[in-house]
Each structure stands twice: as C-alpha cells, then as structure tokens.
Write an enzyme that holds these catalytic residues in place. Structure first.
Site, mmCIF file in Angstrom:
data_model
loop_
_atom_site.group_PDB
_atom_site.id
_atom_site.type_symbol
_atom_site.label_atom_id
_atom_site.label_comp_id
_atom_site.label_asym_id
_atom_site.label_seq_id
_atom_site.Cartn_x
_atom_site.Cartn_y
_atom_site.Cartn_z
ATOM 1 N N SER A 90 40.503 10.720 39.851
ATOM 2 C CA SER A 90 41.874 10.762 39.371
ATOM 3 C C SER A 90 42.687 9.735 40.130
ATOM 4 C CB SER A 90 42.466 12.163 39.565
ATOM 5 O OG SER A 90 43.804 12.215 39.105
ATOM 6 N N HIS A 94 51.777 3.509 41.496
ATOM 7 C CA HIS A 94 53.224 3.335 41.416
ATOM 8 C C HIS A 94 53.587 1.949 41.963
ATOM 9 C CE1 HIS A 94 54.132 7.486 40.321
ATOM 10 N NE2 HIS A 94 53.322 7.902 41.288
ATOM 11 N N HIS A 104 48.383 6.094 35.099
ATOM 12 C CA HIS A 104 47.612 7.264 35.523
ATOM 13 C C HIS A 104 46.303 7.280 34.751
ATOM 14 C CE1 HIS A 104 46.367 11.338 34.061
ATOM 15 N NE2 HIS A 104 46.215 11.521 35.355
ATOM 16 N N VAL A 107 39.084 11.023 34.934
ATOM 17 C CA VAL A 107 37.901 11.466 34.196
ATOM 18 C C VAL A 107 37.275 12.594 35.012
ATOM 19 C CG1 VAL A 107 37.383 9.381 32.880
ATOM 20 C CG2 VAL A 107 36.587 9.550 35.234
ATOM 21 N N HIS A 143 47.081 0.176 24.254
ATOM 22 C CA HIS A 143 46.464 1.012 23.234
ATOM 23 C C HIS A 143 45.292 0.305 22.558
ATOM 24 C CE1 HIS A 143 48.972 4.679 22.927
ATOM 25 N NE2 HIS A 143 49.880 3.927 23.521
ATOM 26 N N GLY A 256 42.387 26.661 44.885
ATOM 27 C CA GLY A 256 42.299 26.442 46.323
ATOM 28 C C GLY A 256 41.943 25.021 46.702
ATOM 29 N N GLY A 257 42.304 24.066 45.859
ATOM 30 C CA GLY A 257 42.027 22.668 46.155
ATOM 31 C C GLY A 257 42.847 22.153 47.320
ATOM 32 N N ARG A 258 42.526 20.943 47.739
ATOM 33 C CA ARG A 258 43.200 20.328 48.885
ATOM 34 C C ARG A 258 44.565 19.798 48.429
ATOM 35 N NH1 ARG A 258 43.292 15.207 51.481
ATOM 36 N NH2 ARG A 258 43.368 15.375 53.763
#
Length: 297
Positions: A90, A94, A104, A107, A143, A256-258
């Site tokens: 991910s 910016h 952004h 996958v 696109h 419970g991810g970081r």
C-alpha cells in the site's frame, strides 16, 4: 498461493520505491522492519522532504492470526473462527507542489482457512489520483494507463473497476469524490487463482507508468503560498476519507495492525476551516469540473 503472492509483493515494493526515488531525484526511502505479536510483520518505507515528494510511504505487510475479531467478520460470517493471513503493498505519495497530484495505490491478498474446509480467498487493489489543480491531460492519461493494463485480460474489467473506484472513493458525508478516480476492486476471486492474480499484477505493475509521467510534467510548475493553502484544505478531505470510510484502514485497526504503518498514508499537513469553500476559478474548477464522475477515456 501465499508464497507466490508474497514474492511478487516484496518485489513490487522494491520496484516502486526505486522508481519514486528516481522521479524525486534527491530523497531516499528509509526502512523500518517490524513484527506483529499475533503473527507476521512488514517493511514500512517512508520518503520525505524531497525535491518533489513532501511525504510518501510504501509499505509491505504480511500479517496473520488465529481468528478475526467480530467487528471484522460482521459482514462476512463465513470467516468467523478461521485462521487468516493478509498481505499487501500500500502506498500514498504527497508531493509538495500543489500542481502534482497526490496518488494512492494498493494491492492485497487475503486467505482464511479451517480444517476440512475449502479456503476462502480473494484479491483486492487499485489506484486513484487526487489532484488539487487538476489537468485534463493528466486525468485522461491516468485512466488510459489503467485501461491499457486491464484490457488484455478482459475488456470488461476497466469500466467495471472504474465505476467501483468512483463509488468507493466518495465522501458520503460531503457528497463529493475524493479525486478523479482510477480503478478499484475487492473480494475478487473470479476465474480461479491464476486469473485473479494476473488482474492484481496488472494493477500493481501499471501504477508507476501511470504516475511517473504526471510527476515529470508538473513538478516544475511555479506555485505560491495560496496554492499551498488550497492544497492543505483539500488534503483535509483525504484525511476524512481515510479515517471514516477506507476499508483497509478500518480492517488494519480492527485486526490489531501496526498503527504507525496504517496511518503513514496521512499527509504531513492538512487544514480545516469552518464552512470553508473554494474561491478562485482554478480552485472551483476542481470541485465543479473534475471531481464529478465522468468518463476519461
């Protein structure tokens, strides 16, 4: 399944970081590896204060657990009680220059298993573009690249995923799109593993060809502090979407991810003013001409 997908994702992270460093021309990614107590871990890479990129993150994660919490299985009861594994790449970029859009991409692959039962698995992914001072040529090229990547697999995928992206990256509380869209898909296992995996790879592999030319075309555009202020207002919309509507953010926090890795997509600065509305022709053009859903190719 998981070994093949993980190898692709790790390599994709490397390729994207190398390409973004080249596009920036000065800054380099720093890396932090981390482990999750419940199982798995990842590599978080951050770039900041570059010649082009003010802040960016490209993360790989592979996390797993004995079972998902009820909040994560409320809409998918068939996942309750199963061991699960999720992995993905991910990223959010910016740029400092308000004429270079934020981008952004992600996958991911998810699989849940239980003894004596067939595994439940799917792929997800996509990329979308969030301009501040939008350029129609950039939107069309963005696109077109997505369409060209998916058409060789199935010509029905781009229009389907484009519509999905428009509807997903929409701030319902604002009745406004986050940006000019792109492609998005989730819970995708059509045609079996090899076919679904090829769709995810087509999206992952086409991100840099879609974004790098836009960086190159806009990175030297002069800008003022007023342009930066408008960028900060619009970045506020980005924050709102990620915290209120984004499925990946919510899943990461619920499972419970970081937290630092989940929230590294946030912009370095954003701004909110009470009853703010854009002023100026270029600023109004974004909300009146570019953000409404439309066909770009």
């Amino acid at each position: 399944m998981t070994t093949q997908v993980e190898g692709y994702l790790r390599n994709l992270q490397d390729q994207i970081c190398q390409s973004l460093e080249q596009a920036d021309g000065s800054a380099r990614f720093s890396e932090e590896t981390w482990q999750r107590a419940e199982g798995g871990g990842g590599r978080s890479r951050v770039i900041k204060n570059g010649a082009v990129i003010e802040k960016g993150g490209v993360g790989f994660s592979q996390v797993q657990g004995a079972q998902l919490p009820p909040s994560a299985t409320a809409q998918r009861p068939e996942l309750a009680g199963r061991q699960w594994k999720a992995m993905g790449v991910s990223l959010v970029i910016h740029p400092e220059n308000p004429f270079v859009p934020t981008s952004h991409a992600h996958v991911r692959f998810f699989i849940a298993e239980a003894p004596g039962e067939a595994p439940v698995w799917w792929f997800g992914g996509g990329y979308d573009l969030t301009p501040y001072y939008a350029n129609a040529d950039d939107c069309r090229a963005w696109h077109r690249c997505a369409k060209d990547a998916l058409d060789p697999i199935d010509a029905e995928l781009y229009p389907r995923f484009k519509k999905w992206c428009d509807e997903y990256f929409y701030l319902k509380h604002r009745q406004e799109s986050r940006g000019v869209g792109g492609v998005f898909f989730d819970d995708f296992n059509e045609g079996g593993f090899e076919h679904a995996f090829s769709v995810m790879r087509a999206v992952g592999d086409s991100f840099i060809p879609a974004y790098a030319p836009i960086i190159e075309a806009r990175k030297n555009t002069p800008f003022t502090e007023a342009h930066r202020e408008f960028q900060a207002y619009r970045r506020g919309r980005y924050v709102e979407f990620n915290l209120v509507w984004d499925r990946g953010t919510l899943f990461g926090l619920q499972s419970g991810g970081r937290t630092e890795s989940i929230l590294m997509s946030m912009p370095p600065m954003a701004r909110w003013d009470y009853q703010w509305a854009p002023d100026g022709a270029a600023e109004k053009a974004l909300t009146e001409e570019f953000l409404p859903w439309q066909d770009w190719v």
